[in-house]
Design an enzyme around this catalytic site. Structure first.
Site, short mmCIF file in Angstrom:
data_model
loop_
_atom_site.label_atom_id
_atom_site.label_comp_id
_atom_site.label_asym_id
_atom_site.label_seq_id
_atom_site.Cartn_x
_atom_site.Cartn_y
_atom_site.Cartn_z
N SER A 53 7.63 72.95 17.99
CA SER A 53 6.18 73.49 18.28
C SER A 53 5.86 73.94 16.81
O SER A 53 6.72 74.15 15.94
CB SER A 53 6.37 74.66 19.24
OG SER A 53 5.19 75.39 18.98
N TYR A 75 10.58 82.47 22.18
CA TYR A 75 9.96 81.04 22.17
C TYR A 75 10.05 80.75 20.61
O TYR A 75 10.57 79.62 20.12
CB TYR A 75 8.68 80.80 22.50
CG TYR A 75 8.05 79.48 22.62
CD1 TYR A 75 8.16 78.64 23.67
CD2 TYR A 75 6.95 78.97 21.55
CE1 TYR A 75 7.57 77.34 23.57
CE2 TYR A 75 6.70 77.74 21.79
CZ TYR A 75 7.20 77.01 22.91
OH TYR A 75 6.42 75.50 22.73
P1 NAD Z 1 4.38 71.21 30.94
O1 NAD Z 1 4.46 72.52 31.25
O2 NAD Z 1 3.39 70.39 31.18
O3 NAD Z 1 5.85 70.44 30.72
C1 NAD Z 1 7.13 70.84 30.69
C2 NAD Z 1 7.96 70.19 31.74
O4 NAD Z 1 9.15 70.50 31.72
C3 NAD Z 1 7.60 70.46 33.09
O5 NAD Z 1 7.58 69.20 33.92
C4 NAD Z 1 8.68 71.42 33.70
O6 NAD Z 1 8.99 71.14 35.12
C5 NAD Z 1 9.83 70.75 32.67
N1 NAD Z 1 10.92 71.89 32.72
C6 NAD Z 1 10.98 73.23 32.55
N2 NAD Z 1 12.01 73.79 32.38
C7 NAD Z 1 13.03 72.80 32.67
C8 NAD Z 1 14.29 72.89 32.75
N3 NAD Z 1 15.23 73.91 32.79
N4 NAD Z 1 15.02 71.74 33.00
C9 NAD Z 1 14.36 70.43 33.06
N5 NAD Z 1 12.60 70.37 33.12
C10 NAD Z 1 12.12 71.64 32.71
O7 NAD Z 1 4.19 71.39 29.29
P2 NAD Z 1 4.05 70.75 27.95
O8 NAD Z 1 3.39 71.28 27.01
O9 NAD Z 1 4.24 69.12 28.14
O10 NAD Z 1 5.72 71.16 27.36
C11 NAD Z 1 6.75 70.08 26.74
C12 NAD Z 1 7.13 70.63 25.42
O11 NAD Z 1 6.14 70.90 24.62
C13 NAD Z 1 7.91 71.99 25.82
O12 NAD Z 1 9.37 71.86 24.91
C14 NAD Z 1 6.76 72.94 25.02
O13 NAD Z 1 7.74 73.85 24.43
C15 NAD Z 1 6.36 71.78 23.67
N6 NAD Z 1 5.14 72.37 23.25
C16 NAD Z 1 4.06 72.47 24.30
C17 NAD Z 1 2.84 73.02 23.37
C18 NAD Z 1 1.75 73.27 24.47
O14 NAD Z 1 0.54 73.93 23.94
N7 NAD Z 1 1.46 72.76 25.73
C19 NAD Z 1 2.73 73.37 22.08
C20 NAD Z 1 4.06 73.25 21.50
C21 NAD Z 1 4.90 72.82 21.93
#
Ligand code: NAD
Length: 246
Positions: free
Chosen positions: A141, A154
């Site tokens: 991130s 985080y």
């Molecule tokens: P999201 O919530 O849409 O997807 C995350 C997925 O991870 C969900 O389907 C959830 O069920 C799954 N998950 C959570 N904990 C889990 C576990 N213990 N085991 C297996 N699955 C699990 O969010 P996203 O934005 O697609 O997030 C994906 C990645 O991107 C994450 O690592 C997040 O930190 C990172 N990220 C997101 C953003 C943002 O703004 N959305 C920004 C930077 C980084």
């Protein structure tokens, strides 16, 4: 690297960035194992992709549990014969001031975002060493590089992922395994959306010079690039609409 015919595992594939990357891999002819701890959504999305002709399957795994991740990788190899690409993407975030955070809340974020990357890398690399190589992509991130008030665990977990990425890249470069991370700015997803965040969402938009948040498919595009380009390893690639340029 030609992606057609490769086998990829994606954690956190039931929604957001993971799901968009599953779709992008499928469009490149990759066989994809979608994994998530949300079985209902993960199964439903996998069925949807299967119905459009994709070679996909769903395996439930909680990335914070080593046995689950070990099973995810062994089952992938059993069904698809190998693993070429591991996308360690599952993650969660919580907003809470550090002095009010309980140890359990802190540990939960570290267990999923950081330990999950360790388990995914450990078991995927074990298989990749048998077949002569592969690619690991981790989802970090912008908050692996810059601080955010209230995002203490985080920040800690994503900062760790950035250096775990470099450490692994150096350790396995001579054995055909490349390791990189994608570092998104804020992306519209299950985790970040107008409905869940209200006015805070507009504040987040203001922090992105391009005037909007990212889309999951834009992060997926970067994952594909990191898999295809064989010269890139040990990099944490910022895809953030200019957030960290300021
Ligand atoms: P999201 O919530 O849409 O997807 C995350 C997925 O991870 C969900 O389907 C959830 O069920 C799954 N998950 C959570 N904990 C889990 C576990 N213990 N085991 C297996 N699955 C699990 O969010 P996203 O934005 O697609 O997030 C994906 C990645 O991107 C994450 O690592 C997040 O930190 C990172 N990220 C997101 C953003 C943002 O703004 N959305 C920004 C930077 C980084």
């Amino acid at each position: 690297m030609e992606l057609k015919g490769k086998v990829a595992v994606i954690t956190g594939a039931a929604s957001g960035i993971g799901l968009a990357t599953a779709e992008a891999f499928v469009n490149k002819g990759v066989k994809v194992v979608l994994s998530d701890y949300n079985e209902a959504d993960g199964q439903a999305e996998t069925e949807r992709l299967k119905n459009s002709g994709a070679e996909v399957m769903f395996i439930k795994a909680d990335v914070s549990k080593e046995e689950d991740v070990k099973h995810l990788i062994s089952e992938t190899v059993k069904q698809f014969g190998k693993i070429d690409i591991m996308f360690n993407n599952a993650g969660i975030g919580i907003l809470c001031e550090a002095h009010k955070l309980t140890y359990d809340e802190y540990r939960r974020v570290i267990a999923i975002n950081q330990d999950g990357v360790f388990f995914g890398a450990k078991y995927a690399i074990t298989e990749m060493l048998k077949t002569g190589g592969g690619v690991i992509v981790n989802t970090s991130s912008i908050l692996g590089s810059v601080g955010e008030p209230g995002a203490f665990p985080y920040n800690a977990s994503k900062g760790a992922v950035n250096l775990m990425t470099k450490s692994l890249a150096l350790q396995y470069a001579d054995r055909g395994i490349r390791v990189n991370s994608v570092c998104p700015g804020y992306v519209d997803s299950g985790m970040v959306n107008k409905e869940a965040l209200g006015k805070f969402y507009d504040k987040l938009v203001d922090k992105h010079p391009i005037g909007r948040l990212g889309r999951a498919d834009e992060i997926a595009h970067a994952v594909i690039f990191l898999c295809e380009n064989e010269l890139i390893t040990g990099q944490n690639i910022l895809i953030d609409g200019g957030y960290t340029a300021q």
